[in-house]
Write an enzyme that holds these catalytic residues in place. Sequence first.
Site, PDB file in Angstrom:
ATOM      1  CD  GLU A  60       1.450   7.069 -31.164  1.00  0.00           C
ATOM      2  OE1 GLU A  60       2.276   8.131 -29.933  1.00  0.00           O
ATOM      3  OE2 GLU A  60       0.584   5.797 -30.751  1.00  0.00           O
ATOM      4  CG  HIS A  86       1.877   9.891 -25.829  1.00  0.00           C
ATOM      5  ND1 HIS A  86       1.797   9.131 -25.051  1.00  0.00           N
ATOM      6  CD2 HIS A  86       2.156   8.610 -26.750  1.00  0.00           C
ATOM      7  CE1 HIS A  86       1.333   7.746 -24.907  1.00  0.00           C
ATOM      8  NE2 HIS A  86       1.687   7.577 -25.926  1.00  0.00           N
ATOM      9  CG  MET A 126       7.604   5.122 -30.569  1.00  0.00           C
ATOM     10  SD  MET A 126       7.275   4.528 -28.519  1.00  0.00           S
ATOM     11  CE  MET A 126       7.454   5.663 -27.815  1.00  0.00           C
ATOM     12  CD  GLU A 127       4.229   7.611 -26.820  1.00  0.00           C
ATOM     13  OE1 GLU A 127       4.476   6.305 -27.807  1.00  0.00           O
ATOM     14  OE2 GLU A 127       4.744   7.462 -25.737  1.00  0.00           O
ATOM     15  CG  ASN A 128      10.298   7.794 -31.011  1.00  0.00           C
ATOM     16  OD1 ASN A 128      10.277   7.466 -30.778  1.00  0.00           O
ATOM     17  ND2 ASN A 128       9.667   7.806 -32.362  1.00  0.00           N
ATOM     18  CD  GLU A 175       6.622   3.548 -24.853  1.00  0.00           C
ATOM     19  OE1 GLU A 175       5.861   4.341 -25.483  1.00  0.00           O
ATOM     20  OE2 GLU A 175       6.326   3.535 -23.548  1.00  0.00           O
ATOM     21  N   GLY A 205       1.598   0.423 -33.635  1.00  0.00           N
ATOM     22  CA  GLY A 205       1.182   1.063 -33.969  1.00  0.00           C
ATOM     23  C   GLY A 205       1.307   2.549 -34.175  1.00  0.00           C
ATOM     24  CD  GLU A 216       1.393   5.128 -23.496  1.00  0.00           C
ATOM     25  OE1 GLU A 216       0.398   5.998 -24.243  1.00  0.00           O
ATOM     26  OE2 GLU A 216       2.349   4.783 -24.178  1.00  0.00           O
TER      27      GLU A 216
HETATM   28  N1  PHE Z   1       4.072   4.866 -27.118  1.00  0.00           N
HETATM   29  C1  PHE Z   1       3.033   3.689 -28.159  1.00  0.00           C
HETATM   30  C2  PHE Z   1       1.793   4.279 -28.004  1.00  0.00           C
HETATM   31  O1  PHE Z   1       1.254   4.404 -27.123  1.00  0.00           O
HETATM   32  C3  PHE Z   1       2.810   2.597 -28.250  1.00  0.00           C
HETATM   33  C4  PHE Z   1       4.395   1.706 -28.460  1.00  0.00           C
HETATM   34  C5  PHE Z   1       4.767   1.273 -27.313  1.00  0.00           C
HETATM   35  C6  PHE Z   1       5.143   2.422 -29.443  1.00  0.00           C
HETATM   36  C7  PHE Z   1       6.739   0.786 -27.974  1.00  0.00           C
HETATM   37  C8  PHE Z   1       6.266   1.614 -30.400  1.00  0.00           C
HETATM   38  C9  PHE Z   1       6.439   0.995 -28.948  1.00  0.00           C
HETATM   39  O2  PHE Z   1       1.666   5.588 -28.548  1.00  0.00           O
HETATM   40 ZN    ZN Z   2       0.128   6.119 -26.354  1.00  0.00          ZN
END
Ligand code: PHE
Ligand code: ZN
Length: 843
Positions: free
Chosen positions: A302, A305, A267-269, A125, A265, A324
């Site tokens: 996460e 998300h 990541m919500e993959n 991301e 921090g 977000e």
């Molecule tokens: N999308 C993540 C979060 O808010 C933040 C993030 C952004 C992590 C880009 C990695 C890379 O939970």
């Molecule tokens: Zn987030």
Amino acid sequence: MPALKEIFRKDYQAPDFWVTDVSLKFVLSPNATLVTTELKLSKNTETTSRTLVLNGTEHSQLLSLRINDTAVALDDIQYVEHDIHLKDLQDDELAVTLSNQLDPANNSALEGLYLSNKIFCSDCEPEGFRNITYYPDRPDIMAKYTVIIIADKATCPILLSNGNLVEAKDLDNGLHQAVWHDPFPKPSYLFALVAGDLGYIEDKHIRPDGSPVQLRIYAAHNEVDKCHYALGALKRAMKWDEDRFDLVCDVDQYNIVAIHDFNGGAMENKGLNIFNAKYVLANSEIATDADFETIESIIGHEYFHNWTGNRVTCRDWFQLSLQEGLTVFRDQEFTSDLRHRGLKRIDDVKMLRAYQFPEDAGRLKHPIRPESYVEMRNFYTTTVYEKGAEVVRLYQTLLGEEGFKKGLTHYLNKFDGTAATCDDFLISMAEANHEDLSGFEHWYSQAGTPRVQVAKEITENGIKLTFKQLLCSEGSNLQPQWIPIRFALIGSEDKIIYEDTFILKSWEESITLPCKETNVALSLFRDFSAPVIVDYPYTEEELMKIAFFETDYFARWEAAQRYISELIASEQTWEEKQAKFIAPFNNLLQECRQEPSFYALFFTLPDPISIQSTTAEKDLAKIWEQRGNLIQYAAKTYEAQWLEIYQSQMIGNASARDLKNSVLNYLATLPNHEVTVAKQYEAATNMTDRMAALRASVLNNHSTAKTLLTNFLEKYKAYPSVVDKWFALQVSSPYITLEVLNHLRHHGEFNSHNPNRVRSLLGALGQNKVALYQQPQLFYPWLLDNIMMIDKINPQVAARLATPFSQLDFLKQSDQDAIRNLVKAQLANQLSTNLAEQLSKSL
Ligand code: PHE
Ligand code: ZN
């Protein structure tokens, strides 16, 4: 300076081709990973042109490209910058196959595919996927992914990607392979891959229909014993989302991996969250009570998300706050419901004011939905996240919890499986509740913290309140924002005699309250009902009444903070200030054991920067000195009582520790209690108490500080997150010197490739505004030089560290000029577009 190409929200165009299916094959190797990509595409019938853009970067070396069955000669490929443009494609359905090679071991930017402690790991991301393969890398393109991972079985026994494991088998030559299939269409930024030698712990969550979700947390083998708290937090998050929003986990396997080198921090993959290890690994020996709360909220964030971000994602990156802001709001509510709503609100407001308000007043200010960007990665800001969450909270304040839930459910049903916009969210909320919410729109397009001026007037008909909003956003066509104002009146008998919520919808409005009492205290913006600055001339008497007799936690805390700030800024004599400051303690010291955590916050004075920014007093040195003296004076006057409270909280839970350690901060200002601090350090059985003692020792410049610091590092060398604390604490001291900074910078434990460690030094210095503002010509240049050094390694991290340079306006003009000249000089050098954007906007 690199050319900065700005991308505008108004220029959004749907793509000419959608991707329906992606097949990726990875043959992993540290320096030469081979990626084969097969895409199935179909024409977007709503556009007339027929160009397929495959985004790429200089990091992926293209080896071959085929369209349907025809190979394209590499020399014939048309590039625009690093993107491949395939024009006039005549088929409505087509297949694109390509292969390319990566060098994960040398990917120090940690974007795309990289190695961290020998673990292959991805971070995509917002636009990192294009570092992995050529692809239409934009969030409105959602496809189903199948991922084949091949790697050496001995060094990479664990092979993970999104979705379900559909096949695992051994191959020749010590290799093995895993095949993952994710049935949910997703944007490329949610793709994830992890491979390496990891251990895990597991558990399951039982959904309302009785079916289980298998939960696993992966970490290095010697760290899996520190994953239990995070696993429990994940289960709590799943249960909470079912209870509060009827949202049920939609995957059968939910994996989390802890990685030490990580830019963000977490990541919500989809189905495979990747976490910065510091937000997973914890036990009471290495994590403070505050760390536990943070970990729980990020694990929740996460997971939440999965619905707000993954099932419904954003159409383009300008809409980032859609997911977000909403997900931060959801994690705040999660913590509020599980812990203490009032205290959580105070923590969140403190954060917002310390980080977001300065951003909104500085040169990098932007609306929660920005109009343009150069590097999207620079827009993962506290404005998009935290102010975004405040804007989401406005809906709940207006509609109530039930109305908000109705709106959220409607939004998720309507846009499930698609990419949406902030407007879609607003409209969904309005539709579901049959309400006109049009006045919220301007919160999305106007930057800056609104000010609300309030006047109170006693009239024949009652108390007349006049509210006036002032916006500081640029632009000629400013529109009033809807501002919910929760307020109360406290009467002469110290009871709340009136409470209501008023929605300020225009520039100025008045209301008259049917209230005959005249000696009332007006408590405004209870629960911090909108992210604004309040201008109202509270009297000392009003503030005292609110601090003691309000029922709203935030309002009580706020009144006390204001009282102290105003006191320090006032023209009264030192003796008067002392007397007024300590007067309330008589009561407070009696009451505090009833609500230890709340009083711990109450006892903690506003920091010097917040006093400077909220009062007329601008002399930071003076604020710093008076604030310290007041604490010491209260410590001395009530020494026996402080000690008694301190001792009474020795054995207890987290709230007892909160109170005890806030009391320690008073005692620590008295020379005879250096030993109390040192004793606590030694006797501590958990990180909360040990860290609190170490901090008290360092921040009060105790003679024992050095010994304790040495001891601390020796003890915790093996735990990266604790070593980060060791760096950050020293750097956040108001007594920091260039000598200490250089010592830390060249310390054996410093590692310029690890983002957490870099932030514990350079990020902490950027936060140490007391030091920065007092000796700007000493510290800013040092910070800038080191950011330039980091930029060569990791542009994302460097750009983030540069935000202090956009907030110089508090400084003397001559200091501002000197620092801006240095920035200008650096802009002439080679630097990343990430850093160039931040620095050039700061000028
Ligand atoms: N999308 C993540 C979060 O808010 C933040 C993030 C952004 C992590 C880009 C990695 C890379 O939970
Ligand atoms: Zn987030």
